[in-house]
Write a protein that holds these residues in place. Structure first.
Motif, PDB file in Angstrom:
ATOM      1  N   HIS A   1      -5.293  -6.896  12.007  1.00 29.88           N
ATOM      2  CA  HIS A   1      -5.137  -5.447  12.061  1.00 29.88           C
ATOM      3  C   HIS A   1      -3.721  -5.068  12.504  1.00 29.88           C
ATOM      4  CE1 HIS A   1      -5.228  -1.623  14.349  1.00 29.88           C
ATOM      5  NE2 HIS A   1      -6.115  -1.209  13.438  1.00 29.88           N
TER       6      HIS A   1
ATOM      7  N   THR B   1      -0.037   1.248   9.952  1.00 25.02           N
ATOM      8  CA  THR B   1      -1.025   2.130  10.588  1.00 25.02           C
ATOM      9  C   THR B   1      -1.704   3.055   9.594  1.00 25.02           C
ATOM     10  OG1 THR B   1       0.361   2.097  12.566  1.00 25.02           O
ATOM     11  CG2 THR B   1      -1.367   3.765  12.472  1.00 25.02           C
TER      12      THR B   1
ATOM     13  N   ARG C   1      -4.720   1.240   8.281  1.00 21.70           N
ATOM     14  CA  ARG C   1      -5.667   0.528   9.133  1.00 21.70           C
ATOM     15  C   ARG C   1      -6.405   1.422  10.123  1.00 21.70           C
ATOM     16  NH1 ARG C   1      -0.962  -2.019  13.085  1.00 21.70           N
ATOM     17  NH2 ARG C   1      -1.035  -0.322  14.618  1.00 21.70           N
ATOM     18  N   HIS C   2      -5.979   2.697  10.271  1.00 27.41           N
ATOM     19  CA  HIS C   2      -6.522   3.502  11.374  1.00 27.41           C
ATOM     20  C   HIS C   2      -8.030   3.733  11.269  1.00 27.41           C
ATOM     21  CE1 HIS C   2      -5.574   6.610   8.302  1.00 27.41           C
ATOM     22  NE2 HIS C   2      -6.651   7.195   8.784  1.00 27.41           N
TER      23      HIS C   2
ATOM     24  N   SER D   1      -9.929   1.491  13.598  1.00 25.93           N
ATOM     25  CA  SER D   1      -9.988   1.899  15.004  1.00 25.93           C
ATOM     26  C   SER D   1     -11.041   2.977  15.237  1.00 25.93           C
ATOM     27  CB  SER D   1      -8.619   2.400  15.461  1.00 25.93           C
ATOM     28  OG  SER D   1      -7.709   1.323  15.562  1.00 25.93           O
TER      29      SER D   1
ATOM     30  N   GLU E   1      -2.600   2.459  19.288  1.00 24.94           N
ATOM     31  CA  GLU E   1      -1.612   2.489  18.217  1.00 24.94           C
ATOM     32  C   GLU E   1      -2.029   3.422  17.069  1.00 24.94           C
ATOM     33  OE1 GLU E   1       1.346   1.118  17.946  1.00 24.94           O
ATOM     34  OE2 GLU E   1       1.287   0.140  19.913  1.00 24.94           O
ATOM     35  N   ASP E   2      -3.305   3.492  16.790  1.00 26.33           N
ATOM     36  CA  ASP E   2      -3.788   4.252  15.622  1.00 26.33           C
ATOM     37  C   ASP E   2      -4.193   5.682  15.950  1.00 26.33           C
ATOM     38  OD1 ASP E   2      -3.440   1.896  14.276  1.00 26.33           O
ATOM     39  OD2 ASP E   2      -5.573   1.380  14.177  1.00 26.33           O
TER      40      ASP E   2
ATOM     41  N   TRP F   1      -2.483   8.669  14.113  1.00 19.43           N
ATOM     42  CA  TRP F   1      -2.885   8.783  12.699  1.00 19.43           C
ATOM     43  C   TRP F   1      -4.338   9.241  12.576  1.00 19.43           C
ATOM     44  CZ3 TRP F   1      -0.724   8.994   8.090  1.00 19.43           C
ATOM     45  CH2 TRP F   1       0.616   8.604   7.964  1.00 19.43           C
TER      46      TRP F   1
END
Length: 523
Positions: free
Chosen positions: A387, A392, A395-396, A399, A434-435, A438
């Motif tokens: 991931h 991002t 991939r968000h 999350s 991190e996500d 987004w």
């Protein structure tokens, strides 16, 4: 003959005293045994009427033979005592009565028993009386009643060539009784029923069953089996057939709503097929619609204790593992390919598989089966590592699964040990940080405050030192990222007070222990 007539008079007198009839014409309710009054004359046919009411329409011969009469209304003084609301209700009732009278007048004016082919005026005066005194009289034929109804056949067979006056009292719906009699004269009952509503046919079925009009019962059941039902009508059909207890006769009708045990036993296989089909659907719009539909149906099933449908926990977890394996494969391919076009397709697949997992997890949580998934997701170290290598923007959605679990833990919908809760955050919290930016910008389905509250509650369920480690890490990140990091200041405040202001001592306080004394109770 005089002795026989005297005996019959004594029998009638006895029935009058017992309350079965109210005058010299026999009266029966739909639940009572039918009886007859004979003319005191000899074998020549005659008619015995119960003081027939004036004709409904004197200008027509048919209405001279078939009369409708209502019980006299109460005096004007009573109306003066009624409230305005009661007066309105009375007017509505009168209007309804007039409509029924109009329908009955038309029905009787066109009644088949007026056809000369039946041999002229009937030899049975059949009167139907409602509970409020509304009555309809018909001159019908003994031969038809006896042929079509086992009930009438039994009661009318003993006296041939004699006219009868029969009254059926306490009827729920006079109109339905008259229509049932009309059906007995019909050559094609299905044609006669065509276009009728389900409720009307159920009423005709009830009366047909009461008088043992077998052809009427069969025709009504055939009609009900052939026509569509609304959901409300379906409930009435099931309820009515249950009360009538027609047994084998109702089986064909109820096949629409019932199945044998072998079919219900396959429910889990059916559910697996349906869910798999949605996960692999090619049309995205259809996939979304079916996800919504199946989710709603499964929630209805969960709230129905008597439901025979039960999608198993094993089936749902089988689908979860399948989706996770597919997601790992997609991420692995995405990190090793440089082709922009292929990469775009893979990113679309990643989003799709993440959405599939969210959907299945939502079903698991709704069915209170989601605890094990928290452990499964916490153990996805390889997936978390892959991931971190994907942009991002693609991939968000992954999350969102972590956020979904934290929200459920915060709402007390998932109960897992503290080790698993800490493992979940250890594996996926960095990815969620991190996500988060987004997530909140790109998806309307993400409620920023809901995610923050769920994450806060999950952190605060951990032991105090673990809370400290997580929240100090968050403190530094929030100062760096701002709104792109979840704002869990409330959790930070609570940890601070727990750690430095309201310090709790775990030392045992012997003075606070409950004292229990055991003594014998005197007898």
């Amino acid at each position: 003959m005089a002795g026989e007539n005297s005996l019959k008079s004594r029998e009638v007198s006895t029935m009058l005293k017992q309350g079965f009839i109210s005058d010299q014409t026999l009266s029966i309710s739909p639940s009572r045994t039918i009886s007859m009054v004979h003319s005191p004359s000899s074998s020549s046919p005659s008619k015995t009427f119960s003081s027939p009411p004036p004709p409904f329409s004197p200008s027509t011969q048919s209405m001279a033979q078939n009369q409708i009469q209502a019980r006299p209304t109460q005096g004007q003084t009573l109306y003066e005592m009624m409230s305005e609301e009661q007066h309105r209700e009375s007017k509505l009732s009168d209007g309804k009565r007039r409509k029924v009278q109009d329908r009955l007048a038309k029905l009787l004016d066109e009644a088949p028993f007026l056809d000369p082919k039946w041999g002229g005026i009937g030899d049975v005066r059949l009167t139907v009386v409602s509970r409020d005194g509304f009555r309809v009289s018909m001159d019908v034929h003994k031969s038809v009643l006896a042929k079509k109804s086992r009930f009438f056949a039994e009661k009318l067979q003993r006296d041939r060539g004699v006219s009868h006056s029969v009254e059926i009292s306490d009827c729920d719906d006079v109109e339905v009784y008259v229509e049932t009699v009309v059906l007995m004269y019909s050559e094609d009952l299905m044609k006669r029923l065509m276009g009728e509503g389900v409720r009307k046919v159920l009423s005709l079925l009830k009366v047909s069953a009461a008088i043992m009009f077998d052809l009427g019962v069969v025709s009504c059941l055939r009609y009900l089996e052939a026509v569509p039902w609304s959901e409300d009508e379906e409930e009435e059909v099931i309820s009515q057939l249950g009360h009538l207890q027609l047994h084998e006769s109702e089986t064909e009708v109820l096949h629409r709503v019932s199945s044998d045990s072998s079919t219900s036993a396959k429910a889990d296989d059916i559910c697996l097929s349906l869910l798999s089909g949605i996960l692999l659907a090619k049309d995205e719009k259809a996939r979304r619609e079916m996800k919504t539909l199946i989710s709603r149906l499964l929630k209805e099933d969960s709230s129905n204790d008597g439901s025979r449908f039960d999608v198993s926990k094993d089936t749902l977890y089988q689908l979860c593992h399948r989706c996770i394996s597919s997601l790992v494969l997609c991420l692995s391919e995405a990190t090793s390919t440089d082709d922009t076009q292929d990469r775009g397709v893979l990113m679309s697949e990643i989003t799709r598989e993440a959405d599939n997992i969210q959907w299945i997890v939502d079903i698991l949580i709704g069915k209170k089966m989601g605890d094990e998934f928290v452990k499964i997701w916490a153990e996805q170290k390889e997936l978390a590592m892959l991931h971190s290598k994907i942009p991002t923007i693609y991939r968000h959605e992954i999350s969102r699964i972590t956020a979904q679990l934290c929200i459920a833990i915060g709402r007390r919908h998932l109960l897992v040990p503290k080790e698993i809760r800490f493992s979940l955050l250890s594996t996926w919290l960095e990815a969620l940080y991190e996500d988060f930016g987004w997530m909140r910008r790109s998806s309307r389905a993400v409620d920023k405050k809901l995610v923050e509250d769920g994450l806060s509650q999950t952190i605060l369920t951990l032991p105090l030192l673990q809370q400290q480690a997580v929240l100090l890490n968050w403190f530094d990140r929030f100062l760096s990222k701002g709104d792109d990091c979840p704002n869990i200041q409330k959790a930070f405040e609570i940890w601070w007070r727990r750690a430095f202001i309201r310090q709790y001592s775990a030392e045992e306080d012997t003075n606070s222990q409950m004292q229990i004394t055991l003594s014998d109770y005197p007898t």
